[in-house]
Design an enzyme around this catalytic site. Sequence first.
Site, PDB file in Angstrom:
ATOM      1  CG  HIS A   1      -1.902  -1.058   1.324  1.00 49.74           C
ATOM      2  ND1 HIS A   1      -1.822  -2.094   2.212  1.00 49.74           N
ATOM      3  CD2 HIS A   1      -3.038  -1.263   0.606  1.00 49.74           C
ATOM      4  CE1 HIS A   1      -2.863  -2.896   2.053  1.00 49.74           C
ATOM      5  NE2 HIS A   1      -3.609  -2.426   1.083  1.00 49.74           N
TER       6      HIS A   1
ATOM      7  CB  SER B   1      -1.467 -10.212   0.588  1.00 51.86           C
ATOM      8  OG  SER B   1      -2.810 -10.413   0.965  1.00 51.86           O
ATOM      9  CB  SER B   2      -4.346  -7.096   4.132  1.00 53.90           C
ATOM     10  OG  SER B   2      -4.094  -5.851   3.528  1.00 53.90           O
TER      11      SER B   2
END
Length: 283
Positions: free
Chosen positions: A37, A185-186
């Site tokens: 992000h 990735s979360s």
Amino acid sequence: MRIISAPGELTELISSFKKNNQTIGFVPTMGALHDGHLSLIHQSLKENDLTVVSIFVNPLQFDNASDLEKYPRVIDEDIKMLGENHVDVVFVPEEQTFYPQKPIISIDFGVLSERLEGKFRKGHFEGVGVVISKFLHLVDPDRVYFGLKDLQQYLLIKRMCTDLQFQCKVIGVNTVREESGLALSSRNRRLSSEGLKVAAVINRGLNFIKKGIIEQSDLQRLLKEVNKIYESEKGFELEYLEVVNPADLSSIDNYSHLSELAICVAGYVEGVRLIDNLYLRLK
Ligand code: PAF
């Protein structure tokens, strides 16, 4: 940094930016932020006067209640990270104010949403289409940023913005990876340290195919060999492995006529669904 949860307050602030002719970059997220992000955010900070980040776990795009419930939520950590990275506005709507009633519309992407992810996540892209359209109306950005790890999402949103003539530029940002090659990735937060090691097989498989394609090997043979690599990693359960034409996401079985392709994969580690892809320009 302004933290806003009411859509009306956001649109007022956006019109004051527009009056001052300030350009706006927008990064939509579902939170549990990581360096992937941050790379989208840093690109937006570089290319725009102001950067708006949204954090909203969009229920419309989950076809599985337990996946929605388990999606990591760490809002205080996220807001701290955004402040430290000089984001201008964080939009964190409550579900009840964002969707006062469940939307009855959905965005139909036709065959594009039936391929790859769409085969396994019914209604997912239709829900992504609604939330992104709504965000684009509220934020009215000059540029909107998406991670290329979700290649199909990026391609569908780009197409939606063309078809509906949204005025923003849709920008895809390269995937950030762990040293092991695992795409950030979360969802990785839900993996144990052993799971993180197992998940690195996903990218090893992708790179095996990439090397084979560069050496002009037969695609069917490469796919068989990678399937064996995935089968031999006991903690990994493959859902799909497909080589596609990025123009329409159709599956291909040879690449001699193509100028680009993408190798896409999804699978489970410790019950967590992970996806990754590798894009290759051939000519
Ligand atoms: O990629 C995501 O995190 C989500 O699909 C998005 C784009 C924020 C829409 O909810």
